[in-house]
Design a protein around this motif. Structure first.
Motif, PDB file in Angstrom:
ATOM      1  N   MET A   1      -9.343  -5.459   9.810  1.00  0.00           N
ATOM      2  CA  MET A   1     -10.086  -4.501   8.959  1.00  0.00           C
ATOM      3  C   MET A   1     -10.847  -4.867   8.172  1.00  0.00           C
ATOM      4  O   MET A   1     -10.563  -5.620   7.191  1.00  0.00           O
ATOM      5  N   LEU A   2     -12.194  -4.578   8.256  1.00  0.00           N
ATOM      6  CA  LEU A   2     -13.102  -4.878   7.498  1.00  0.00           C
ATOM      7  C   LEU A   2     -13.328  -4.340   6.479  1.00  0.00           C
ATOM      8  O   LEU A   2     -13.317  -2.923   6.069  1.00  0.00           O
ATOM      9  N   LYS A   3     -13.361  -4.832   5.101  1.00  0.00           N
ATOM     10  CA  LYS A   3     -13.663  -4.559   3.851  1.00  0.00           C
ATOM     11  C   LYS A   3     -14.739  -4.932   3.211  1.00  0.00           C
ATOM     12  O   LYS A   3     -15.410  -6.069   3.309  1.00  0.00           O
ATOM     13  N   ILE A   4     -15.577  -3.988   2.556  1.00  0.00           N
ATOM     14  CA  ILE A   4     -16.915  -4.360   1.919  1.00  0.00           C
ATOM     15  C   ILE A   4     -16.884  -3.983   0.546  1.00  0.00           C
ATOM     16  O   ILE A   4     -16.297  -2.757   0.209  1.00  0.00           O
ATOM     17  N   PHE A   5     -17.261  -4.855  -0.097  1.00  0.00           N
ATOM     18  CA  PHE A   5     -17.289  -4.773  -1.758  1.00  0.00           C
ATOM     19  C   PHE A   5     -18.739  -3.919  -2.001  1.00  0.00           C
ATOM     20  O   PHE A   5     -19.633  -3.945  -1.531  1.00  0.00           O
ATOM     21  N   ASN A   6     -18.302  -2.683  -2.476  1.00  0.00           N
ATOM     22  CA  ASN A   6     -19.294  -1.692  -2.840  1.00  0.00           C
ATOM     23  C   ASN A   6     -19.838  -1.689  -4.142  1.00  0.00           C
ATOM     24  O   ASN A   6     -18.985  -1.485  -5.152  1.00  0.00           O
ATOM     25  N   THR A   7     -21.027  -2.109  -4.332  1.00  0.00           N
ATOM     26  CA  THR A   7     -21.725  -2.081  -5.701  1.00  0.00           C
ATOM     27  C   THR A   7     -21.606  -0.709  -6.561  1.00  0.00           C
ATOM     28  O   THR A   7     -21.300  -0.845  -7.650  1.00  0.00           O
ATOM     29  N   LEU A   8     -21.582   0.358  -5.920  1.00  0.00           N
ATOM     30  CA  LEU A   8     -21.485   1.673  -6.586  1.00  0.00           C
ATOM     31  C   LEU A   8     -20.106   2.029  -7.322  1.00  0.00           C
ATOM     32  O   LEU A   8     -19.879   2.349  -8.400  1.00  0.00           O
ATOM     33  N   THR A   9     -18.961   1.431  -6.628  1.00  0.00           N
ATOM     34  CA  THR A   9     -17.525   1.603  -6.906  1.00  0.00           C
ATOM     35  C   THR A   9     -17.107   0.475  -7.514  1.00  0.00           C
ATOM     36  O   THR A   9     -15.972   0.551  -8.233  1.00  0.00           O
TER      37      THR A   9
END
Length: 451
Positions: A1-9
Motif C-alpha cells: 500500500m503506497l503512502k505519499i507525504f502530502n505537503t498540504l496536510t
C-alpha cells in the motif's frame, strides 16, 4: 500500500488515484534562462523515479512537466547577450534536454511551453476577473486579489491576513509589456503572462478539474505553488490537487545552491567527472524531502558503490527473469517495495540493493553460481526500477576492462612483494582501494573483492 507525504496536510496519506490504474502527475519544470544545475537534477531525478515506479507497478501515467520560456530573467539575459529571446530559450531548452537525457531521465508525456498556451492563459485570467478574484492595477497589470481567497497561505503555512499591508502580496497574472519587449495581445493591452498563471492554465488544459500529484522543489511552495493553488481553486471551485510533493534543496557551503548566489554546479560539468548512475545514486541516497549538503566525497562514495553494482551484474547471464513489483514470494522485492511504498524512501531502497550485492558476492564465493545469477537478475530489475543500468551491456564491458586493470595491478603488487619492495606494494594497494577493491593476503594468494 503506497503512502505519499502530502505537503498540504504535512502527513503521509494512502495513495488513492482519481482513476483506477491511472496516475496524473504535474511537475513544475525549468525556467530556461541558464544551464541546469545539480538542484534541478535532484528534483527531476526524483520525479523520474516516481514516474518509473508507477509505470513498473502497472499504472498508466500521464506526466506533464512544463517549461517556462518567458519571464523577467529570460528577457534580461537575452538582452544581456544580445540574442532574440526565442533563439535564446530554444538553445537553453536543447541543453536542458541533453542534460536530462544524459542523466537517463525519461521524457514526460508532455512538455508544454508557456508561450504555446497564451490563449488558455488569457481565458483563465478573464474568468478570474469576471469572478472578482483579479483586478487591473494602476500600472496596467492584471493582479490576483488574495483577499478574495480565504485559504491563501494554507499550503505554505503563512497567515498573510494578519499583516497590515497584505495588498502588497497581490501577485501578477498579466504583466504589461515595456518598450522593446516581446508581447502578446490581450483584452488588457499588450503584455505577457506572469509566472504562476502558466501552471494553472496548463494544468487545466491537460487534467481539467482534478490532479493526483503536483510536484516541484520546496523553494516553490511559496510563492509559486501557493499562488498557483489560489488561482486554480478559485477557477475550479475545488482543491484540484490530491497530493502535493516537494523535494529538498541542495546546500553548498551552508547556503542554498542557487544561480543568484553563484554557488551552483552545472549538470554538464558534473558529468565530466561522474557517471550518470553515480549522480543518480548520490541524489537518491538522501530522502527526497531533505536537503543535500553538496560534497564531492559523497559522490566518490556513490561511485564506489556503483562499481560494486556493475561488478555484480557480470554474474547475470542475460536470461532476463520475468520479475514484477507484484511478486509476493521474493524477499528482496518485497522489502524494496515496502521501502518505496513508504513515500518513496529511496535511501532504504538503495541500502537493500547494497545488501543484495553482498549476497551476490557471497553466493559466488561459495560457488553457488545459480544463486549468484538469480540475485544478480533481481539487482538488475530493482536497479532499473530506480533508473539505473540504462545500458547493461556497456556496464559489463566496463567491468571487464576494470577487472583486467585490477588483475594487472595485482600482478605488479605480487611481483613487488616477492622482491620485498614494500613501499611500491603499498602504493599499488592504495590504487586498488581507490578503485573500490579490498585485498586480503593469504599464505599463497591474494583474495580481492569490489566493495
Amino acid at each position: 500500500m503506497l503512502k505519499i507525504f502530502n505537503t498540504l496536510t504535512k502527513k503521509k496519506e494512502i495513495f488513492k488515484p482519481i482513476k483506477k490504474n491511472k496516475v496524473s502527475m504535474y511537475v513544475c519544470g525549468v525556467t530556461v534562462y541558464d544551464y541546469c544545475h545539480i538542484g534541478h537534477a535532484k528534483t527531476f531525478l526524483f520525479f523520474d523515479v516516481v514516474y518509473r515506479y508507477f509505470k513498473k507497478y502497472g499504472y498508466s501515467v500521464k506526466y506533464v512537466r512544463n517549461i517556462t520560456d518567458i519571464d523577467d530573467k529570460i528577457i534580461n539575459k537575452s538582452k544581456l547577450i544580445k540574442k532574440d529571446y526565442t533563439y535564446f530559450t530554444r538553445d537553453i531548452i536543447n541543453d536542458m534536454n541533453l542534460d536530462f537525457s544524459s542523466l537517463n531521465i525519461l521524457k514526460p508525456t508532455f512538455s508544454p511551453l508557456a508561450t504555446d498556451h497564451i490563449i488558455e492563459i488569457i481565458s483563465f485570467i478573464n474568468f478570474l476577473i469576471n469572478k472578482k478574484h483579479a483586478y487591473i492595477n494602476n500600472k496596467g497589470d492584471v493582479v490576483f486579489d488574495i483577499k478574495s481567497y480565504s485559504e491563501y497561505g494554507i499550503l505554505s503555512r503563512k497567515n498573510y491576513f494578519n499583516k497590515i499591508n497584505f495588498l502588497k502580496k497581490d501577485f501578477t497574472l498579466w504583466k504589461k509589456s515595456k518598450l522593446g519587449e516581446n508581447f502578446w495581445n490581450s483584452p488588457w493591452g499588450n503584455g505577457r503572462p506572469g509566472w504562476h498563471i502558466e501552471c494553472s492554465a496548463i494544468n487545466y488544459k491537460y487534467f481539467k478539474d482534478k490532479l493526483d500529484i503536483h510536484g516541484g522543489g520546496n523553494d516553490l511552495i511559496f510563492p509559486h505553488h501557493e499562488n498557483e493553488r489560489a488561482q486554480s481553486v478559485c477557477f475550479q471551485n475545488n482543491n484540484f490537487v490530491n497530493y502535493w510533493m516537494h523535494t529538498g534543496m541542495v546546500i553548498c557551503k551552508k547556503k542554498k545552491m542557487s544561480k543568484s548566489l553563484k554557488n551552483f554546479y552545472l549538470i554538464k560539468d558534473l558529468r565530466k567527472n561522474f557517471n550518470s548512475d553515480v549522480i543518480r545514486h548520490y541524489i537518491l541516497s538522501t530522502n527526497y524531502r531533505h536537503p543535500i549538503n553538496y560534497n564531492i566525497n559523497d559522490l566518490k562514495k556513490s561511485e564506489k558503490i556503483l562499481k560494486k553494482f556493475y561488478y555484480c551484474l557480470k554474474f547475470s547471464k542475460n536470461k532476463n527473469f520475468n520479475f514484477s513489483l507484484k511478486e509476493n514470494f521474493i524477499n528482496d522485492i518485497i522489502l524494496f517495495k515496502k521501502a518505496m511504498n513508504d513515500s518513496f524512501n529511496t535511501p532504504i531502497a538503495l541500502f537493500l540493493l547494497s545488501k543484495l550485492s553482498n549476497k551476490i558476492i557471497y553466493a559466488n564465493d561459495s560457488k553457488k553460481f545459480k544463486k549468484a545469477e538469480f540475485f544478480s537478475e533481481i539487482l538488475y530489475f530493482l536497479g532499473k526500477t530506480l533508473g539505473f543500468f540504462s545500458n547493461k551491456d556497456n556496464f559489463v564491458k566496463k567491468n571487464k576492462k576494470l577487472i583486467i586493470k585490477i588483475k594487472k595491478l595485482l600482478k605488479k603488487r605480487n611481483d613487488a612483494r616477492k622482491l620485498f619492495l614494500w613501499k611500491k606494494a603499498d602504493n599499488i594497494r592504495k590504487k586498488l582501494l581507490n578503485l573500490g577493491v579490498h585485498l586480503e593476503d593469504k599464505k599463497n594468494e591474494t583474495i580481492w573483492k569490489i566493495y
